[in-house]
Design an enzyme around this catalytic site. Structure first.
Site, PDB file in Angstrom:
ATOM      1  N   GLU A  90      -7.905  -0.162  -8.006  1.00  0.00           N
ATOM      2  CA  GLU A  90      -7.327   1.145  -7.716  1.00  0.00           C
ATOM      3  C   GLU A  90      -6.472   1.580  -8.899  1.00  0.00           C
ATOM      4  OE1 GLU A  90      -5.085   0.544  -3.975  1.00  0.00           O
ATOM      5  OE2 GLU A  90      -6.197   2.291  -3.278  1.00  0.00           O
TER       6      GLU A  90
ATOM      7  N   GLU B   5      -4.756  -0.884   7.202  1.00  0.00           N
ATOM      8  CA  GLU B   5      -5.374   0.229   6.467  1.00  0.00           C
ATOM      9  C   GLU B   5      -4.993   0.021   5.008  1.00  0.00           C
ATOM     10  OE1 GLU B   5      -7.173   2.654   7.954  1.00  0.00           O
ATOM     11  OE2 GLU B   5      -6.848   1.712   9.894  1.00  0.00           O
TER      12      GLU B   5
ATOM     13  N   LYS C 132       8.773   1.861   9.744  1.00  0.00           N
ATOM     14  CA  LYS C 132       9.378   1.595   8.427  1.00  0.00           C
ATOM     15  C   LYS C 132       8.628   2.431   7.393  1.00  0.00           C
ATOM     16  CE  LYS C 132       9.602  -1.021   4.426  1.00  0.00           C
ATOM     17  NZ  LYS C 132       9.696   0.241   3.657  1.00  0.00           N
TER      18      LYS C 132
ATOM     19  N   CYS D 227      -5.853   7.093  -1.031  1.00  0.00           N
ATOM     20  CA  CYS D 227      -6.635   5.879  -0.742  1.00  0.00           C
ATOM     21  C   CYS D 227      -8.125   6.186  -0.674  1.00  0.00           C
ATOM     22  CB  CYS D 227      -6.158   5.250   0.560  1.00  0.00           C
ATOM     23  SG  CYS D 227      -6.198   6.406   1.932  1.00  0.00           S
TER      24      CYS D 227
HETATM   25  P1  NAD Z   1       2.646  -0.923  -0.770  1.00  0.00           P
HETATM   26  O1  NAD Z   1       1.715  -1.926  -0.201  1.00  0.00           O
HETATM   27  O2  NAD Z   1       3.371  -1.244  -2.008  1.00  0.00           O
HETATM   28  O3  NAD Z   1       3.783  -0.545   0.311  1.00  0.00           O
HETATM   29  C1  NAD Z   1       3.461  -0.081   1.595  1.00  0.00           C
HETATM   30  C2  NAD Z   1       4.627  -0.378   2.521  1.00  0.00           C
HETATM   31  O4  NAD Z   1       4.767  -1.784   2.681  1.00  0.00           O
HETATM   32  C3  NAD Z   1       5.968   0.141   2.031  1.00  0.00           C
HETATM   33  O5  NAD Z   1       6.689   0.678   3.127  1.00  0.00           O
HETATM   34  C4  NAD Z   1       6.628  -1.118   1.507  1.00  0.00           C
HETATM   35  O6  NAD Z   1       8.048  -1.062   1.526  1.00  0.00           O
HETATM   36  C5  NAD Z   1       6.115  -2.150   2.488  1.00  0.00           C
HETATM   37  N1  NAD Z   1       6.166  -3.532   2.021  1.00  0.00           N
HETATM   38  C6  NAD Z   1       6.153  -3.985   0.743  1.00  0.00           C
HETATM   39  N2  NAD Z   1       6.210  -5.339   0.730  1.00  0.00           N
HETATM   40  C7  NAD Z   1       6.237  -5.737   2.027  1.00  0.00           C
HETATM   41  C8  NAD Z   1       6.294  -7.017   2.658  1.00  0.00           C
HETATM   42  N3  NAD Z   1       6.313  -8.156   1.960  1.00  0.00           N
HETATM   43  N4  NAD Z   1       6.309  -7.071   4.010  1.00  0.00           N
HETATM   44  C9  NAD Z   1       6.249  -5.935   4.744  1.00  0.00           C
HETATM   45  N5  NAD Z   1       6.226  -4.700   4.190  1.00  0.00           N
HETATM   46  C10 NAD Z   1       6.211  -4.601   2.844  1.00  0.00           C
HETATM   47  O7  NAD Z   1       1.793   0.414  -0.922  1.00  0.00           O
HETATM   48  P2  NAD Z   1       2.246   1.794  -1.588  1.00  0.00           P
HETATM   49  O8  NAD Z   1       2.362   1.594  -3.056  1.00  0.00           O
HETATM   50  O9  NAD Z   1       3.394   2.340  -0.827  1.00  0.00           O
HETATM   51  O10 NAD Z   1       0.977   2.724  -1.249  1.00  0.00           O
HETATM   52  C11 NAD Z   1      -0.178   2.744  -2.016  1.00  0.00           C
HETATM   53  C12 NAD Z   1      -1.251   1.861  -1.391  1.00  0.00           C
HETATM   54  O11 NAD Z   1      -1.509   2.258  -0.044  1.00  0.00           O
HETATM   55  C13 NAD Z   1      -2.592   1.976  -2.090  1.00  0.00           C
HETATM   56  O12 NAD Z   1      -3.150   0.692  -2.226  1.00  0.00           O
HETATM   57  C14 NAD Z   1      -3.433   2.818  -1.131  1.00  0.00           C
HETATM   58  O13 NAD Z   1      -4.814   2.645  -1.222  1.00  0.00           O
HETATM   59  C15 NAD Z   1      -2.907   2.360   0.185  1.00  0.00           C
HETATM   60  N6  NAD Z   1      -3.197   3.357   1.222  1.00  0.00           N
HETATM   61  C16 NAD Z   1      -4.175   3.078   2.147  1.00  0.00           C
HETATM   62  C17 NAD Z   1      -4.498   4.040   3.103  1.00  0.00           C
HETATM   63  C18 NAD Z   1      -5.561   3.786   4.147  1.00  0.00           C
HETATM   64  O14 NAD Z   1      -5.681   4.576   5.074  1.00  0.00           O
HETATM   65  N7  NAD Z   1      -6.344   2.741   4.040  1.00  0.00           N
HETATM   66  C19 NAD Z   1      -3.826   5.263   3.116  1.00  0.00           C
HETATM   67  C20 NAD Z   1      -2.852   5.491   2.143  1.00  0.00           C
HETATM   68  C21 NAD Z   1      -2.534   4.529   1.210  1.00  0.00           C
END
Ligand code: NAD
Length: 503
Positions: free
Chosen positions: A395, A262, A187, A296
């Site tokens: 963040e 992650e 997804k 991140c």
């Molecule tokens: P997000 O958490 O808003 O969304 C991530 C994914 O989760 C999306 O595909 C979203 O549609 C899905 N999602 C949202 N609500 C959900 C739910 N209730 N159940 C299941 N899936 C759901 O994150 P974002 O805004 O897309 O990305 C930014 C974040 O990602 C930042 O916090 C960043 O630090 C983190 N990130 C972490 C890493 C790592 O390796 N640790 C790498 C990249 C980004």
């Protein structure tokens, strides 16, 4: 261009259906998500808004492919060959993949090219792991007993992804799962689904059987939650924010499936007074502004030693002022747009909050360059950000660098570890004792010394504290997608457990 890739040029709206059971489904007649360019607001793509029912169809396809299909039973050599073929086809399509990635995410085209190459390399590395994976044999369990520890594929793996490195982060999971013999339901983020769907077609063209990789585009509340709640998903590997990770953990609890998280980060770039300051300057800029600061593992906090702070920060501010915001497809751009309007407002809010909590913005307050309709933020340095400021901890995920001074090694370590996150940190020093002392004391999954946002497929990545658990890449990243089974074999008859029961 290989024939399997949709033929539309990238300057027209790309329309995608779901990818289930080896079929790119027709997008006609189903609800869609329109992706508009973060650079100028033009229409880029339409992705199907997958429903819970669509997600269950994809899970069923992955389940069949795992339970009855050839992939988990195929020899490791054959799986490796297919992964190498995927890498080859990705490289053949690299320009198109990079353009889609840059257009949808707003990342610079030159970094998107690096992401495509890095993703191909991850497929190649995982191919090697498929071939070298093996178990253990134990002969020390006493007379007449031999035991095996075998490593098996973990089953159907769900992968939920964010928008900042759409292809690369998928490549940190998918080839490792495939190398292990798992099947997958992916997804992608609703903002950046293009390259996951393109990769699914490439995977099919490489000869990986139907149903092994399925992609369901859509929103988290529908697709993501269904994956978390499904009893037919054996493990879920998530990359995204800590808040969403916590919601998924709750939703998945009733199924007791394996999770890998992650999550967010708030990395520090620690500059000591004995550092090579030219290298440190370059690293601090890269750490803060690479990928538009939407990273991140960004070095979002500069921690600088008091004795060099005035001179060093002056250089950082001057260099930041020379960065150009603009169209990410333009090779002269340094910083592209924020992913969407809501995120732009969030980043601006953080800059205002940092000021309200005693910080001072010292970069020129000029409006950011870039096309009309784009979500641009001027690269910003905020000095005097105290440990009590929310922006020291939260963040910001944009081109904003906060600056905090420290006196000595102990204070540097304390400040670096003072947030709830523990994803990555970088430090700059020429003193090897200091480098090791600090590296060992930092509570983060990755530490870089005299470099930053670096790496290779061999190095596991992951977080401590609220940055999550589980590791991606390296041997550990492969093992995440496997189960261990002990098989104990006795030669001949055991001493009866219940002698009286014997006839
Ligand atoms: P997000 O958490 O808003 O969304 C991530 C994914 O989760 C999306 O595909 C979203 O549609 C899905 N999602 C949202 N609500 C959900 C739910 N209730 N159940 C299941 N899936 C759901 O994150 P974002 O805004 O897309 O990305 C930014 C974040 O990602 C930042 O916090 C960043 O630090 C983190 N990130 C972490 C890493 C790592 O390796 N640790 C790498 C990249 C980004």
């Amino acid at each position: 261009m290989p024939s399997h890739v949709a033929a539309e040029p990238t300057d027209t709206v790309r329309r995608y259906g779901l990818f289930i059971g080896g079929t790119a489904e027709d997008p006609a007649g189903i609800a869609s998500i329109r992706r508009q360019s973060p650079t100028d607001g033009s229409d880029l793509a339409e992705f199907a808004a997958g429903t819970s029912e669509d997600t269950r169809r994809a899970i069923a396809a992955a389940r069949r492919a795992f339970d009855d299909g050839p992939w988990p039973r195929t020899s490791a050599m054959e799986r490796a060959r297919k992964l190498l073929r995927v890498a080859e086809l990705m490289r053949a399509d690299a320009d198109r993949l990079a353009e889609i990635e840059a257009a949808e995410s707003g990342k610079l085209l030159r970094y998107a090219r690096g992401d495509v190459e890095g993703s191909a390399e991850l497929f190649e590395y995982a191919a090697g792991l498929a071939m070298s994976s093996h178990g253990e044999a134990h002969t020390g369990l006493g007379e007449g007993c031999t035991a095996l520890v075998v490593r098996e594929p973990a089953g159907v793996a769900a992968m939920i992804l964010p928008w900042n490195f759409p292809l690369l982060l998928l490549a940190q999971k998918l080839p490792f799962a495939l190398a292990a013999g798992c099947t997958a339901v992916v997804k992608p983020s609703e903002f950046t689904s293009g390259t996951a769907l393109e990769l699914a077609r490439i995977i099919s063209a490489a000869g990986i059987p139907d149903g092994v990789v399925n992609v369901v585009t859509g929103y988290g509340a529908d697709v993501g939650a269904t994956l978390a709640e499904s009893r037919d998903v054996d493990l879920l590997s998530f990359t995204g924010s800590t808040a969403t990770g916590q919601a998924i953990t709750k939703a998945a609890a009733a199924t007791a499936k394996r999770l890998s998280m992650e999550l967010g980060g708030k990395g520090a770039n620690i500059v000591f007074d004995d550092a090579d300051l030219d290298d440190a300057l370059d690293g601090v800029l890269f750490g803060a502004f690479f990928n538009n600061g939407e990273c991140c593992v960004a070095g979002a906090r500069l921690l600088v030693q008091e004795s060099i702070a005035d001179e060093f920060v002056e250089q950082v501010v001057a260099a930041t002022g020379r960065l150009r915001t603009g169209d990410p497809l333009d090779e002269s751009t340094d910083v592209g747009p924020m992913i969407h309007g809501g995120h732009l407002e969030k980043v601006r809010g953080h800059i205002a909050s940092a000021q309200a909590h005693g910080g001072t913005v010292v970069t020129p307050a000029e409006p950011a360059g870039g096309p009309d309709g784009g979500h641009f933020v001027t690269p910003t340095v905020v000095v005097g950000v105290h440990e009590d400021s929310p922006e020291f901890h939260q963040e910001i995920f944009g081109p904003v660098l906060t600056v905090t001074r420290f006196r000595d090694v102990d204070e540097a370590i304390r400040l670096a570890n003072a947030t709830e996150y523990g994803l990555s940190s970088s430090l700059w020093t020429k003193n090897i004792d200091r480098a090791l002392t600090v590296a060992k004391a930092l509570r983060s999954g990755r530490v870089w010394v005299n470099t930053t946002i670096d790496g290779g497929p061999q190095l596991p990545a992951g977080g401590m504290k609220q940055s999550g658990y589980g590791r991606e890449m390296g041997i550990a990243g492969f093992e995440e997608f496997t189960e261990l089974k002990s098989i104990q074999i006795r030669e001949g008859k055991r001493t009866p457990a219940f002698p009286h029961a014997s006839a």
